[in-house]
Design a protein around this motif. Structure first.
Motif, PDB file in Angstrom:
ATOM      1  N   GLY A 155      53.190  47.987  52.741  1.00  0.00           N
ATOM      2  CA  GLY A 155      52.752  49.225  52.060  1.00  0.00           C
ATOM      3  C   GLY A 155      51.421  49.233  52.050  1.00  0.00           C
ATOM      4  O   GLY A 155      50.753  49.697  51.158  1.00  0.00           O
ATOM      5  N   ALA A 156      50.588  49.297  53.313  1.00  0.00           N
ATOM      6  CA  ALA A 156      49.303  48.774  53.162  1.00  0.00           C
ATOM      7  C   ALA A 156      48.582  50.142  53.076  1.00  0.00           C
ATOM      8  O   ALA A 156      47.388  50.180  52.917  1.00  0.00           O
ATOM      9  N   TYR A 157      49.160  51.302  53.343  1.00  0.00           N
ATOM     10  CA  TYR A 157      48.608  52.615  53.260  1.00  0.00           C
ATOM     11  C   TYR A 157      48.601  53.098  51.934  1.00  0.00           C
ATOM     12  O   TYR A 157      47.700  54.053  51.674  1.00  0.00           O
ATOM     13  N   LEU A 158      48.972  52.491  51.030  1.00  0.00           N
ATOM     14  CA  LEU A 158      49.248  53.191  49.562  1.00  0.00           C
ATOM     15  C   LEU A 158      47.974  52.234  48.741  1.00  0.00           C
ATOM     16  O   LEU A 158      47.679  51.358  49.010  1.00  0.00           O
ATOM     17  N   VAL A 159      47.501  53.029  47.769  1.00  0.00           N
ATOM     18  CA  VAL A 159      46.272  52.527  47.168  1.00  0.00           C
ATOM     19  C   VAL A 159      46.877  51.589  46.163  1.00  0.00           C
ATOM     20  O   VAL A 159      47.815  51.944  45.245  1.00  0.00           O
ATOM     21  N   PRO A 160      46.157  50.580  45.927  1.00  0.00           N
ATOM     22  CA  PRO A 160      46.746  49.470  44.978  1.00  0.00           C
ATOM     23  C   PRO A 160      46.038  50.211  43.671  1.00  0.00           C
ATOM     24  O   PRO A 160      45.232  50.780  43.575  1.00  0.00           O
ATOM     25  N   ILE A 161      46.957  49.920  42.685  1.00  0.00           N
ATOM     26  CA  ILE A 161      46.760  50.135  41.171  1.00  0.00           C
ATOM     27  C   ILE A 161      46.120  49.135  40.519  1.00  0.00           C
ATOM     28  O   ILE A 161      46.821  48.148  40.260  1.00  0.00           O
ATOM     29  N   LEU A 162      45.091  49.370  39.508  1.00  0.00           N
ATOM     30  CA  LEU A 162      44.590  48.478  38.854  1.00  0.00           C
ATOM     31  C   LEU A 162      45.352  48.754  37.298  1.00  0.00           C
ATOM     32  O   LEU A 162      45.311  49.979  36.657  1.00  0.00           O
ATOM     33  N   ALA A 163      46.216  47.500  36.945  1.00  0.00           N
ATOM     34  CA  ALA A 163      46.991  47.913  36.011  1.00  0.00           C
ATOM     35  C   ALA A 163      46.780  47.331  34.482  1.00  0.00           C
ATOM     36  O   ALA A 163      46.925  47.958  33.494  1.00  0.00           O
ATOM     37  N   ASP A 164      45.760  46.462  34.596  1.00  0.00           N
ATOM     38  CA  ASP A 164      45.331  45.662  33.185  1.00  0.00           C
ATOM     39  C   ASP A 164      44.174  45.119  33.596  1.00  0.00           C
ATOM     40  O   ASP A 164      43.821  44.373  34.866  1.00  0.00           O
ATOM     41  N   ILE A 165      43.061  44.694  32.621  1.00  0.00           N
ATOM     42  CA  ILE A 165      41.956  43.870  32.624  1.00  0.00           C
ATOM     43  C   ILE A 165      41.955  42.745  31.435  1.00  0.00           C
ATOM     44  O   ILE A 165      41.923  43.256  30.163  1.00  0.00           O
ATOM     45  N   GLU A 205      34.617  35.353  32.924  1.00  0.00           N
ATOM     46  CA  GLU A 205      35.536  35.744  33.930  1.00  0.00           C
ATOM     47  C   GLU A 205      36.366  36.917  33.434  1.00  0.00           C
ATOM     48  O   GLU A 205      36.719  36.897  32.178  1.00  0.00           O
ATOM     49  N   VAL A 206      36.764  37.740  34.402  1.00  0.00           N
ATOM     50  CA  VAL A 206      37.306  39.115  34.135  1.00  0.00           C
ATOM     51  C   VAL A 206      38.408  38.905  35.275  1.00  0.00           C
ATOM     52  O   VAL A 206      38.610  38.750  36.409  1.00  0.00           O
ATOM     53  N   ILE A 207      39.834  39.021  34.756  1.00  0.00           N
ATOM     54  CA  ILE A 207      41.009  38.864  35.486  1.00  0.00           C
ATOM     55  C   ILE A 207      41.302  40.298  35.688  1.00  0.00           C
ATOM     56  O   ILE A 207      41.780  40.982  34.755  1.00  0.00           O
ATOM     57  N   LEU A 208      41.456  40.809  36.936  1.00  0.00           N
ATOM     58  CA  LEU A 208      42.162  42.069  37.210  1.00  0.00           C
ATOM     59  C   LEU A 208      43.597  41.819  37.570  1.00  0.00           C
ATOM     60  O   LEU A 208      43.850  41.066  38.247  1.00  0.00           O
ATOM     61  N   HIS A 209      44.332  42.662  37.039  1.00  0.00           N
ATOM     62  CA  HIS A 209      45.787  42.844  37.412  1.00  0.00           C
ATOM     63  C   HIS A 209      45.984  43.929  38.412  1.00  0.00           C
ATOM     64  O   HIS A 209      45.946  45.265  37.872  1.00  0.00           O
ATOM     65  N   VAL A 210      46.517  43.739  39.410  1.00  0.00           N
ATOM     66  CA  VAL A 210      46.655  44.644  40.614  1.00  0.00           C
ATOM     67  C   VAL A 210      47.949  44.673  41.071  1.00  0.00           C
ATOM     68  O   VAL A 210      48.503  43.863  41.496  1.00  0.00           O
ATOM     69  N   ASP A 211      48.383  46.123  41.036  1.00  0.00           N
ATOM     70  CA  ASP A 211      49.825  46.250  41.864  1.00  0.00           C
ATOM     71  C   ASP A 211      49.551  46.696  43.287  1.00  0.00           C
ATOM     72  O   ASP A 211      49.035  47.711  43.556  1.00  0.00           O
ATOM     73  N   ILE A 212      50.368  46.027  44.085  1.00  0.00           N
ATOM     74  CA  ILE A 212      49.922  46.300  45.435  1.00  0.00           C
ATOM     75  C   ILE A 212      51.605  46.533  45.901  1.00  0.00           C
ATOM     76  O   ILE A 212      52.500  46.021  45.508  1.00  0.00           O
ATOM     77  N   PHE A 213      51.736  47.732  46.542  1.00  0.00           N
ATOM     78  CA  PHE A 213      52.953  48.214  46.910  1.00  0.00           C
ATOM     79  C   PHE A 213      53.791  47.379  48.055  1.00  0.00           C
ATOM     80  O   PHE A 213      53.193  47.260  49.176  1.00  0.00           O
TER      81      PHE A 213
END
Lengths: 276, 151
Positions: A155-165, A205-213
């Protein structure tokens, strides 16, 4: 003041490895005044630590807001909204060998059995050349070429989405993040932003929750499912004294020199102007 | 044909403030797993091989700031095209000859007034099988294992 944090992820490798570790970079304007951090075992990764500098009054209280804006992208994602969509179907042929190993062991990629059953046909073509049947809804890239399952596998061409911090920075009230909507087409309207309490110096520390397709095949149709990854980053919060930008000294009234107002010109006449 | 993506992030505000791209360019590519190095810097070295199609995508750290690629000076073993239509404006090049390690230059348009700035020697292209390549094997070295772990 606002800071933009670009988070660049090698999305394909993250999907294959099952973890974003080692596949994330932080890109931000260089702050020459921020000291370099040393790598400490078990401590924050200096490469993923953002120096966040605020200003404080003489009593230490925060003098101005600092706002952070996160922009998450992957190396191969299409830049959004700009007139430069590129055919970002990444080269994945070399990953085919690794994928075959992972697929045969069926332990590193969870839930990929449906993809394998639908697309992997070792008797005909290598995995890298396997294409989905040309059914309606076949995904195609910018040039109209069908996106192969192998390319879609990451799914590499889709943009990852930042879902939560989340993380200690949020729990301790160092940052107050929220997702905002805007009419800005460049971010498709959604982005995460946070105000920072720079009166709390230190490394947080800041934890990024990222959705990768990741692709999934349902009845011969390719769809994409988000896979969530947690990416630990850090904020190095520090504050410098607020100073007068003109004088470089303390705050207060500007030390402007006093001049007597200029005398009105007696002989000057104004065209077209009626005098009382 | 395999696609290689070079993604360039430009700190437009820094570049306009100081009049140069020094310290304002951060580049990545999609070949890191085959040994590309310099990711995140302005000296990215991308691993390529014959048949590859390289596409360059450039964007600003600030979404409101404008940046675009105006000119590219690439080695002769690449067939270069500047793709421009109503929806696209980007550079891409196909490796048609033997890959020889080379640096290449780019000229950018920075900011709303399109100020020209050049990045040279900047990025580079290297052939596959470079020492940083996990699959690197040197046939001249008899002790190299089949998996290429020794390098």
């Amino acid at each position: 003041m606002q800071y933009s944090l670009s988070v660049v992820i090698a999305a394909g490798r993250t999907i294959v490895d099952g973890s974003a570790e080692g596949h994330v970079w932080l890109v931000y304007p260089r702050d020459e005044s921020a000291p370099d951090l040393e790598r400490v075992e078990g401590g924050p990764d200096p490469a993923l630590t953002f120096p966040c500098t605020g200003v404080h009054f003489a009593d230490g209280s925060m003098a101005d807001d600092v706002t952070l804006n996160w922009m998450v992208s992957s190396v191969t994602s299409i830049p959004q909204g700009r007139p430069v969509p590129v055919p970002l179907t990444p080269d994945q042929a070399e990953l085919a060998d690794r994928i075959r190993e992972l697929v045969s062991s069926a332990t590193s990629l969870q839930g990929q059995e449906d993809i394998l059953a639908a697309s992997f046909n070792p008797q005909h073509r290598p995995l890298g050349d396997t294409r989905l049947p040309d059914a309606p809804g076949t995904p195609r890239d910018i040039d109209g070429r069908p996106i192969t399952v192998f390319q879609a596998l990451t799914g590499a061409y889709l943009v990852p989405i930042l879902a939560d911090i989340t993380g200690p920075a949020v729990d301790d009230g160092v940052i107050y993040p929220a997702q905002y909507g805007s009419p800005d087409a460049l971010t498709e309207g959604w982005y995460w932003s946070a105000t920072v309490d720079t009166a709390k110096p230190g490394i947080h520390e800041v934890i990024l929750h990222v959705d990768i397709f990741r692709p999934a095949v349902r009845d011969g149709v390719l769809t994409f499912r988000p896979v969530r990854f947690q990416i630990p980053t850090w904020l190095d919060v520090r504050a410098v004294p607020a100073v007068n930008g003109f004088t470089g000294a303390g705050l207060g009234y500007l030390p402007l020199p006093w001049e007597a107002p200029a005398a009105a010109p007696a002989a000057a006449t104004h065209e077209g102007e009626a005098h009382a | 044909m395999h696609d290689v993506i070079v993604k360039i992030y430009v700190d437009v505000l820094e570049a306009l403030q100081h009049g140069s791209l020094s310290g304002a360019v951060f580049a990545f590519d999609s070949r890191s797993y085959r040994g590309s190095w310099g990711l995140g810097s302005d000296e990215l070295m991308t691993v390529v091989r014959p048949g590859d199609r390289i596409s360059w995508a450039v964007l600003s750290l600030e979404c409101e700031a404008f940046v675009n690629v105006r000119e590219m000076e690439l080695p002769g073993w690449l067939a270069v095209e500047h793709v421009r239509d109503a929806q696209r404006d980007y550079w891409r090049a196909t490796v048609v000859g033997e890959v020889v390690t080379a640096r290449y230059a780019m000229e950018f348009e920075i900011g709303r007034y399109g100020r020209r700035m050049r990045l040279a020697p900047g990025f580079g292209l290297v052939p596959m099988g470079s020492p940083g390549d996990p699959a690197y094997t040197d046939p001249a070295v008899a002790t190299v294992s089949a998996t290429g772990d020794d390098r």
